[in-house]
Design an enzyme around this catalytic site. Structure first.
Site, PDB file in Angstrom:
ATOM      1  N   CYS A 117       0.795  -1.233   0.000  1.00  0.00           N
ATOM      2  CA  CYS A 117       0.000   0.000   0.000  1.00  0.00           C
ATOM      3  C   CYS A 117       0.828   1.284   0.000  1.00  0.00           C
ATOM      4  CB  CYS A 117      -0.949   0.002   1.186  1.00  0.00           C
ATOM      5  SG  CYS A 117      -2.000  -1.455   1.266  1.00  0.00           S
ATOM      6  N   HIS A 369      -8.905   3.144  -2.578  1.00  0.00           N
ATOM      7  CA  HIS A 369      -7.502   2.820  -2.297  1.00  0.00           C
ATOM      8  C   HIS A 369      -6.939   1.932  -3.404  1.00  0.00           C
ATOM      9  CE1 HIS A 369      -3.911   1.431  -0.455  1.00  0.00           C
ATOM     10  NE2 HIS A 369      -4.411   0.490   0.339  1.00  0.00           N
ATOM     11  N   CYS A 399      -0.589   2.206   6.505  1.00  0.00           N
ATOM     12  CA  CYS A 399      -0.222   0.852   6.884  1.00  0.00           C
ATOM     13  C   CYS A 399       0.080   0.071   5.605  1.00  0.00           C
ATOM     14  CB  CYS A 399      -1.333   0.183   7.674  1.00  0.00           C
ATOM     15  SG  CYS A 399      -2.929   0.065   6.851  1.00  0.00           S
ATOM     16  N   GLY A 401       0.451  -3.889   3.864  1.00  0.00           N
ATOM     17  CA  GLY A 401       0.169  -5.304   3.974  1.00  0.00           C
ATOM     18  C   GLY A 401       1.385  -6.108   4.435  1.00  0.00           C
TER      19      GLY A 401
END
Length: 402
Positions: A117, A369, A399, A401
């Site tokens: 991300c 996202h 954050c 993954g």
């Protein structure tokens, strides 16, 4: 290592900066890394939104062309093209072809980066690091993701990995599981998650209605799925009338995992989109007569247990502030990706951030996202808002993954 190389390495290492403070970062130096152009496409719902018939390579080409147009620089100045992408197949080939098709010369190589991300932000960091190291003077960085075209292949780890480490096994679990772990371990209520998600939609709707996103979005012409083309110019995932009460009626997305607070309403939307920037050395910007939009200062990454990966910003942001000597109170605006409302609630409250300084124009619950694009989108969005407010200091985090 020669003494001269050692001296340069020491100067580039943030840990060796003397007198670290916000004031020191505001001083302008010829070797500063500056951003001279920003842009993003509209963010559209995967498989049913405005970009569902747009392939990954076309999305990248449109982003490259838009940034070049906004910067008004000679494409031959681009010394490296770095793209953040997570799951589009064979993307290394597509980004090279898209770069050439956009008019960037074949002397400018391409590079794919993937840190889930944060990939779009890592693309920016990669170009910035090259400039700081004296390797290049100008580069283009984008994040792009066509989630419509994700293959969705299953994967599994070797038995030896799973036997060796529970944390290794946890890396194979869906991100929804990690959201529930955060909600359960840190007592994040469903009500609070829905309230934060509703605020995201409300703020994004207000920003869209006020035309704020128009300054960052470049309308793009894409296939319409019927043999023709259409112009896509606006985000299409925002729900203006969203309320916490409405979100409370949505059933749990992961009833198999307690406390089952995550829903399709309080998590990020699955989305297509791209965003990016052009960075260069300040001395080059001055030579070209380009007014810098922003100065890139530093980046920090933190690891943690994969099972609660969502709380990452609560670790990375303090690390960054310590690294740069900037106080939390000196930061004007924060962008923290709303991958899941559980992690967003935790990070804002754990860090003690003023909600009026975080995601002031909404976030991924409303805008979506697109995995590889989000990190770059947050940079584009926050810089436009700083400019509107005549403010100066921004922090972007998300954050990641695993």
């Amino acid at each position: 290592m020669s003494s001269r190389i050692s001296q340069i390495a020491s100067q580039l290492d943030p840990r060796s900066w003397s007198g670290k403070s916000l004031a020191s970062h505001k001083v302008k130096h010829d070797d500063d890394v500056v951003i001279v152009a920003t842009a993003r496409t509209p963010f559209c719902k995967a498989r049913k939104g405005g970009l569902k018939d747009t392939k990954f390579d076309l999305l990248c080409m449109q982003m490259f062309k838009s940034l070049l147009a906004r910067s008004e620089i000679d494409p031959t100045l681009i010394q490296d093209v770095v793209v953040g992408n997570v799951h589009n197949d064979d993307s290394e080939y597509y980004i090279r072809a898209a770069s050439l098709a956009a008019g960037i010369p074949n002397t400018s190589p391409t590079l794919l980066v993937n840190r889930f991300c944060s990939s779009g932000l890592m693309a920016i960091r990669t170009v910035a690091n090259q400039i700081q190291a004296g390797e290049i003077d100008c580069g283009l960085a984008i994040g792009a993701e066509s989630m419509t075209n994700h293959a969705g292949r299953p994967y599994s780890f070797s038995q030896e990995l799973n036997a060796a480490s529970q944390e290794a096994q946890d890396c194979s679990m869906p991100m929804g599981w990690t959201s529930e772990n955060v909600a359960g371990q840190f007592n994040i209520s469903r009500q609070k998650m829905d309230e934060y998600a509703a605020r995201s939609h409300n703020r994004a709707a207000a920003a869209q209605a006020a035309g704020k996103f128009d300054a960052e979005i470049v309308p793009i012409t894409v296939p319409d799925g019927q043999g023709g083309h259409k112009l896509v110019s606006a985000d299409d995932g925002i729900r203006p009338s969203t309320s916490a009460q409405d979100l409370a009626k949505i059933r749990a997305a992961f009833p198999q995992w307690a406390p089952s607070h995550t829903t399709g309403g309080n998590a990020s939307q699955i989305t297509d989109g791209a965003a990016g920037v052009i960075l260069m050395r300040r001395s080059l910007a001055n030579k070209l007569g380009k007014k810098p939009i922003a100065k890139y200062v530093s980046c920090a990454v933190s690891g943690l247990e994969p099972r609660i990966m969502g709380i990452g910003p609560a670790l990375a942001i303090p690390k960054l502030l310590e690294q740069t000597g900037v106080k939390k109170e000196e930061v004007d605006l924060f962008e923290i990706n709303e991958a899941f409302a559980s992690m967003y609630v935790y990070c804002v409250e754990k860090l003690g951030l003023d909600p009026e300084k975080v995601n002031v124009n909404g976030g991924a619950c409303a805008l979506g996202h697109p995995l590889g694009a989000t990190g770059a989108r947050l940079v584009v969005t926050i810089l436009k808002e700083l400019e509107r407010r005549n403010q100066h200091v921004a922090v972007v985090s998300m954050c990641i993954g695993t």
